[in-house]
Scaffold this motif. Sequence first.
Motif, mmCIF file in Angstrom:
data_model
loop_
_atom_site.group_PDB
_atom_site.id
_atom_site.type_symbol
_atom_site.label_atom_id
_atom_site.label_comp_id
_atom_site.label_asym_id
_atom_site.label_seq_id
_atom_site.Cartn_x
_atom_site.Cartn_y
_atom_site.Cartn_z
ATOM 1 N N ASP A 1 0.831 -1.209 0.000
ATOM 2 C CA ASP A 1 0.000 0.000 0.000
ATOM 3 C C ASP A 1 0.865 1.258 0.000
ATOM 4 O OD1 ASP A 1 -2.565 -1.027 -0.143
ATOM 5 O OD2 ASP A 1 -2.795 -1.217 2.023
ATOM 6 N N ALA A 2 1.928 1.255 0.806
ATOM 7 C CA ALA A 2 2.790 2.438 0.903
ATOM 8 C C ALA A 2 3.435 2.764 -0.441
ATOM 9 C CB ALA A 2 3.863 2.217 1.964
ATOM 10 N N GLN A 3 4.011 1.749 -1.113
ATOM 11 C CA GLN A 3 4.648 2.023 -2.399
ATOM 12 C C GLN A 3 3.610 2.373 -3.447
ATOM 13 O OE1 GLN A 3 4.687 0.085 -5.453
ATOM 14 N NE2 GLN A 3 3.051 -1.214 -4.621
ATOM 15 N N GLY A 4 2.419 1.773 -3.362
ATOM 16 C CA GLY A 4 1.363 2.083 -4.319
ATOM 17 C C GLY A 4 0.884 3.518 -4.182
ATOM 18 N N LEU A 5 0.686 3.973 -2.938
ATOM 19 C CA LEU A 5 0.248 5.347 -2.703
ATOM 20 C C LEU A 5 1.313 6.347 -3.132
ATOM 21 C CD1 LEU A 5 -2.085 3.990 -1.160
ATOM 22 C CD2 LEU A 5 -1.773 5.705 0.637
ATOM 23 N N PHE A 6 2.577 6.044 -2.817
ATOM 24 C CA PHE A 6 3.654 6.975 -3.168
ATOM 25 C C PHE A 6 3.822 7.079 -4.683
ATOM 26 C CE2 PHE A 6 8.135 7.981 -4.057
ATOM 27 C CZ PHE A 6 8.220 9.201 -3.415
ATOM 28 N N ALA A 7 3.897 5.934 -5.364
ATOM 29 C CA ALA A 7 4.082 5.949 -6.817
ATOM 30 C C ALA A 7 2.907 6.612 -7.520
ATOM 31 C CB ALA A 7 4.270 4.519 -7.325
ATOM 32 N N SER A 8 1.697 6.306 -7.082
ATOM 33 C CA SER A 8 0.503 6.883 -7.707
ATOM 34 C C SER A 8 0.437 8.386 -7.480
ATOM 35 C CB SER A 8 -0.751 6.205 -7.158
ATOM 36 O OG SER A 8 -0.746 4.816 -7.433
ATOM 37 N N SER A 9 0.817 8.825 -6.288
ATOM 38 C CA SER A 9 0.828 10.260 -5.984
ATOM 39 C C SER A 9 1.872 10.989 -6.826
ATOM 40 C CB SER A 9 1.097 10.488 -4.493
ATOM 41 O OG SER A 9 0.072 9.934 -3.702
ATOM 42 N N MET A 10 3.027 10.358 -7.034
ATOM 43 C CA MET A 10 4.068 10.946 -7.877
ATOM 44 C C MET A 10 3.560 11.140 -9.313
ATOM 45 S SD MET A 10 7.143 11.642 -6.553
ATOM 46 C CE MET A 10 8.364 11.341 -7.829
ATOM 47 N N ILE A 11 2.898 10.116 -9.841
ATOM 48 C CA ILE A 11 2.382 10.190 -11.210
ATOM 49 C C ILE A 11 1.303 11.263 -11.319
ATOM 50 C CG2 ILE A 11 1.113 8.919 -12.981
ATOM 51 C CD1 ILE A 11 2.483 6.369 -11.911
ATOM 52 N N ALA A 12 0.395 11.290 -10.342
ATOM 53 C CA ALA A 12 -0.666 12.294 -10.359
ATOM 54 C C ALA A 12 -0.102 13.707 -10.233
ATOM 55 C CB ALA A 12 -1.658 12.018 -9.231
ATOM 56 N N ALA A 13 0.900 13.881 -9.361
ATOM 57 C CA ALA A 13 1.514 15.196 -9.174
ATOM 58 C C ALA A 13 2.189 15.676 -10.451
ATOM 59 C CB ALA A 13 2.523 15.147 -8.028
ATOM 60 N N LEU A 14 2.778 14.765 -11.214
ATOM 61 C CA LEU A 14 3.380 15.145 -12.492
ATOM 62 C C LEU A 14 2.312 15.629 -13.458
ATOM 63 C CD1 LEU A 14 5.770 15.372 -14.412
ATOM 64 C CD2 LEU A 14 5.501 12.934 -14.944
ATOM 65 N N GLY A 15 1.195 14.927 -13.502
ATOM 66 C CA GLY A 15 0.092 15.364 -14.347
ATOM 67 C C GLY A 15 -0.409 16.743 -13.961
ATOM 68 N N LEU A 16 -0.547 16.995 -12.652
ATOM 69 C CA LEU A 16 -1.000 18.303 -12.178
ATOM 70 C C LEU A 16 0.020 19.388 -12.489
ATOM 71 C CD1 LEU A 16 -2.501 17.251 -8.726
ATOM 72 C CD2 LEU A 16 -3.770 18.013 -10.750
ATOM 73 N N ALA A 17 1.317 19.058 -12.382
ATOM 74 C CA ALA A 17 2.363 20.038 -12.693
ATOM 75 C C ALA A 17 2.307 20.439 -14.162
ATOM 76 C CB ALA A 17 3.738 19.457 -12.357
#
Length: 209
Positions: free
Chosen positions: A21-37
């Motif tokens: 769960d921890a790696q899934g949340l971190f990786a998914s948040s990184m990808i989403a943050a790139l999209g938002l950037a």
Amino acid sequence: MDKRHFGFWNPTPTRHTLLEDAQGLFASSMIAALGLALMGSAGLVASGTAGVAFILHYLTGVSFGLYYTVVNIPFYILALKRLGRAFTIKTIAAVALTSLITELQPHFLSIDSIDPMWTAVLAGILLGFGLLGLYRHRASLGGIGVLAVYLQERFGWPAGLVQLAFDLVVLAAAFAVAAPFIVLCSVVGAVVLNLFLTVNHRADRYIAM
């Protein structure tokens, strides 16, 4: 504690471990943050509560990350009541991570030239991957995502289509802060995102908890 429960030797394939769960949340948040950037660099408006945060950010100049965190607070109550404590905690963590990464990202990533329409498509796909990863770890990016997951589990309504309906309302408000072409590009991004989720997110296709 048995080291298998941290995720490297998961004895229960239908249930995520803490590490998974921890790696899934971190990786998914990184990808989403790139999209938002990317969306922010092109002046686009995202969908859902991120779109509301973008509109407030453009109107006031106050941090997007701060608005994104605050706007999501009411939806945490819905998540806690309807989707459980674990879902709510993971969603709060994902929103906090995404907000933090979005704020830090300009220090590490600089974009000199960007086409709004291309950005809309690319960012829509990135956000789709980010949300899909979070959904599969029983989390979301808050806001409409929480409501969409609840309605899909309660009534079987496709989460992508539910989110698209709300996104169109948010994007209509974007005319207050953006030119018509930018709003059009933002709509394209929302359509790409939600069609991606509609095609790829089905509760009966991925059963791990």
